[in-house]
Design a protein around this motif. Structure first.
Motif, short mmCIF file in Angstrom:
data_model
loop_
_atom_site.label_atom_id
_atom_site.label_comp_id
_atom_site.label_asym_id
_atom_site.label_seq_id
_atom_site.Cartn_x
_atom_site.Cartn_y
_atom_site.Cartn_z
N ARG A 1 5.21 -6.88 -0.75
CA ARG A 1 6.16 -6.05 -1.49
C ARG A 1 7.12 -6.92 -2.31
O ARG A 1 7.42 -6.61 -3.47
N PHE A 2 7.57 -8.00 -1.69
CA PHE A 2 8.47 -8.91 -2.41
C PHE A 2 7.75 -9.55 -3.60
O PHE A 2 8.30 -9.67 -4.69
N GLN A 3 6.50 -9.93 -3.35
CA GLN A 3 5.72 -10.56 -4.43
C GLN A 3 5.51 -9.59 -5.60
O GLN A 3 5.63 -9.98 -6.77
N ILE A 4 5.22 -8.34 -5.27
CA ILE A 4 5.02 -7.33 -6.32
C ILE A 4 6.31 -7.15 -7.12
O ILE A 4 6.31 -7.05 -8.35
N LYS A 5 7.43 -7.15 -6.39
CA LYS A 5 8.73 -6.98 -7.03
C LYS A 5 8.98 -8.09 -8.06
O LYS A 5 9.34 -7.82 -9.21
N LEU A 6 8.74 -9.33 -7.63
CA LEU A 6 8.93 -10.46 -8.56
C LEU A 6 7.91 -10.42 -9.69
O LEU A 6 8.24 -10.73 -10.84
N GLY B 1 0.79 1.24 -9.52
CA GLY B 1 -0.31 0.94 -8.59
C GLY B 1 0.23 0.58 -7.22
O GLY B 1 -0.25 1.07 -6.18
N ALA B 2 1.29 -0.24 -7.20
CA ALA B 2 1.89 -0.66 -5.93
C ALA B 2 2.49 0.54 -5.20
O ALA B 2 2.45 0.61 -3.97
N SER B 3 3.02 1.50 -5.97
CA SER B 3 3.61 2.69 -5.36
C SER B 3 2.54 3.53 -4.68
O SER B 3 2.76 4.12 -3.62
N VAL B 4 1.36 3.59 -5.29
CA VAL B 4 0.26 4.34 -4.68
C VAL B 4 -0.12 3.70 -3.34
O VAL B 4 -0.31 4.39 -2.33
N ILE B 5 -0.20 2.37 -3.32
CA ILE B 5 -0.50 1.68 -2.07
C ILE B 5 0.57 1.97 -1.03
O ILE B 5 0.28 2.25 0.13
N GLU B 6 1.85 1.92 -1.50
CA GLU B 6 2.97 2.19 -0.59
C GLU B 6 2.87 3.60 -0.01
O GLU B 6 3.16 3.81 1.17
N MET B 7 2.42 4.55 -0.79
CA MET B 7 2.26 5.92 -0.31
C MET B 7 1.22 5.99 0.81
O MET B 7 1.36 6.76 1.75
N LYS B 8 0.18 5.18 0.66
CA LYS B 8 -0.88 5.18 1.68
C LYS B 8 -0.40 4.50 2.95
O LYS B 8 -0.82 4.86 4.05
N LEU B 9 0.47 3.50 2.78
CA LEU B 9 0.89 2.71 3.94
C LEU B 9 2.02 3.32 4.73
O LEU B 9 2.18 3.01 5.90
N THR B 10 2.82 4.15 4.07
CA THR B 10 3.99 4.69 4.79
C THR B 10 3.90 6.20 4.90
O THR B 10 3.40 6.87 3.99
N PRO B 11 4.39 6.75 6.02
CA PRO B 11 4.38 8.20 6.19
C PRO B 11 5.31 8.87 5.18
O PRO B 11 6.34 8.30 4.80
N ALA B 12 4.93 10.07 4.78
CA ALA B 12 5.67 10.77 3.71
C ALA B 12 7.15 10.96 4.04
O ALA B 12 7.99 10.92 3.15
N ASP B 13 7.47 11.13 5.32
CA ASP B 13 8.88 11.39 5.63
C ASP B 13 9.73 10.12 5.53
O ASP B 13 10.95 10.18 5.65
N ALA B 14 9.09 8.98 5.32
CA ALA B 14 9.87 7.74 5.16
C ALA B 14 10.05 7.37 3.69
O ALA B 14 10.79 6.45 3.35
N TRP B 15 9.39 8.11 2.82
CA TRP B 15 9.43 7.75 1.38
C TRP B 15 10.83 7.78 0.81
O TRP B 15 11.26 6.88 0.10
N MET B 16 11.53 8.86 1.14
CA MET B 16 12.87 9.03 0.58
C MET B 16 13.76 7.85 0.95
O MET B 16 14.46 7.29 0.10
N ALA B 17 13.72 7.50 2.25
CA ALA B 17 14.56 6.41 2.73
C ALA B 17 14.23 5.11 2.00
O ALA B 17 15.12 4.33 1.64
N ARG B 18 12.96 4.91 1.74
CA ARG B 18 12.55 3.68 1.05
C ARG B 18 13.01 3.65 -0.40
O ARG B 18 13.37 2.61 -0.93
N ALA B 19 12.93 4.82 -1.02
CA ALA B 19 13.33 4.89 -2.43
C ALA B 19 14.84 4.72 -2.57
O ALA B 19 15.31 4.03 -3.46
N VAL B 20 15.59 5.37 -1.66
CA VAL B 20 17.05 5.29 -1.76
C VAL B 20 17.52 3.89 -1.35
O VAL B 20 18.42 3.32 -1.97
N GLY B 21 16.87 3.32 -0.34
CA GLY B 21 17.20 1.96 0.08
C GLY B 21 18.63 1.83 0.54
O GLY B 21 19.27 2.82 0.92
N SER B 22 19.16 0.61 0.49
CA SER B 22 20.54 0.42 0.93
C SER B 22 21.35 -0.33 -0.12
O SER B 22 22.50 -0.64 0.08
N ASN B 23 20.72 -0.62 -1.26
CA ASN B 23 21.41 -1.44 -2.26
C ASN B 23 21.45 -0.81 -3.65
O ASN B 23 21.66 -1.52 -4.63
N SER B 24 21.23 0.50 -3.71
CA SER B 24 21.04 1.08 -5.04
C SER B 24 22.24 0.83 -5.96
O SER B 24 22.08 0.46 -7.12
#
Lengths: 178, 212
Positions: free
Chosen positions: B58-63, B103-126
């Protein structure tokens, strides 16, 4: 002739003054035709044509590095002339919208322009600072080289060149504001 | 003044060399990148677990996203420095980085349960992201605008916007090493908003500063 213009302009902007002068001379003729057809389309008289031609030449000079020598020069000249024509008409308060592609089409028609060097309506040189105006006049109207102009005005050749460059930039700015 | 006389004056000025837009940009870009880097090191600095983060995808994709975005603005901005009508094809590379993120977001959708998506998108540093990315971008943005002073863009606002994306991508590349939210959802939301805001502001600036 098309290739001639590109080659002359390329040599000119690399420092060959004679080639540059000839290139601008060619370009001025093309631009004059282009601008006067533009004026006609907008229903204007031709009285300001030479002003727009001069402003276009000045811009071509100051933006000469934006022409990519691997591309044709004609569209580049026209793009600058069109921009200056539109600016000019806007300043004069003319708002009627005419598709600009029509301007390009009329270009093909041969038509007489005003005699070369009739001179512009408004002499913008008078807006320059006294010393800058003297420098521009010395290398243009009086036909001196930068070195000779420097001797006459008691400046070094380098100082004349720096001042000339600055004066041309302010001329362009004066045009934009006039 | 007669046109002939003007031409003489212009010819006398050919000795004054001017940088062409690509060279001006080639000089400005490293300066912009290094200046932003110096400011980042002085005021912020990377996160403490940077070494461990570098090994995660995830960090690599971000960079990769911020870096690709930065590089894709180069051909676009070069094309935009000219007065001739914009060749839209040259702007196509700008799509590469967003597509990667998609593309990375699609992978993230497959890897994480739907109820965790919001928390991931909002994060803690917006809010931090929305503050730091535009602020750190200001210095590189000024350098890039300065490099564009001899250009004659056919579309000054669009040119300003791409300059804004470029500066934003520089800034986001540094910020990415500080931010602990690595999810593509977070990057896709907040980095995008920060860079888009910068692009819009730069478009307005471009309309005034890049007119010729």
């Amino acid at each position: 002739m098309r290739d001639d213009l590109a080659a002359l302009f390329e040599n000119g902007r690399n420092g060959d003054e004679t080639a540059y002068r000839r290139a601008l001379d060619f370009a001025a003729r093309r631009i004059r035709v282009y601008v006067s057809s533009g004026f006609r389309i907008y229903g204007y008289h031709n009285e300001d044509v030479e002003d727009v031609v001069q402003e276009t030449l000045l811009t071509i000079h100051l933006k000469r590095q934006t022409w990519d020598a691997s591309r044709p020069i004609e569209p580049w000249l026209k793009a600058i002339a069109r921009n200056k024509l539109v600016d000019h008409l806007r300043r004069k308060g003319y708002r009627k919208f005419v598709p600009l592609d029509d301007v390009a089409e009329i270009l093909a028609e041969p038509q007489p322009g005003p005699d070369e060097g009739l001179g512009a309506q408004n002499d913008l040189l008078t807006h320059l600072k006294e010393r800058d105006r003297k420098i521009v006049e010395a290398v243009s109207i009086e036909g001196y080289s930068a070195r000779e102009a420097g001797e006459r005005l008691g400046m070094s050749e380098g100082a004349v060149r720096v001042a000339l460059h600055r004066a041309l930039k302010s001329l362009a700015a004066i045009y934009r504001g006039s | 003044m007669r046109t002939n006389d003007l031409i003489k004056a212009l010819a006398a000025d050919t000795a004054t060399r001017m940088l062409n837009p690509s060279r001006a940009l080639a000089r400005a870009l490293p300066v912009a990148f290094i200046l932003a880097g110096i400011l980042f090191i002085i005021f912020l600095g990377p996160r403490t677990d940077i070494a461990a983060a570098l090994g995660t995808w995830r960090f690599q994709i971000k960079l990769a996203f911020t870096t690709l975005l930065l590089f894709s603005t180069i051909p676009a901005l070069l094309e935009l420095t000219r007065p001739t009508p914009v060749r839209w094809r040259s702007l196509a590379p700008l799509l590469v980085a967003p597509l990667l993120l998609l593309g990375a977001s699609v992978i993230e959708m497959k890897l994480t349960p739907a109820d965790a998506w919001m928390a991931r998108a909002v994060g803690s540093n917006s809010l931090v992201c929305l503050t730091i990315v535009p602020t750190l971008a200001l210095t590189p943005l000024a350098v890039i605008f300065y490099a564009l002073r001899n250009s004659a863009p056919a579309a000054p606002a669009l040119t300003g916007a791409v300059a804004g994306i470029m500066a934003g991508a520089i800034s986001a590349t540094y910020y990415a090493t500080l931010c602990t939210d690595d999810s593509p959802f977070f990057v896709g939301t907040w980095y995008t908003i920060a860079i888009a805001a910068l692009a819009i502001a730069s478009a307005f600036a471009g309309r005034y500063l890049l007119r010729w």
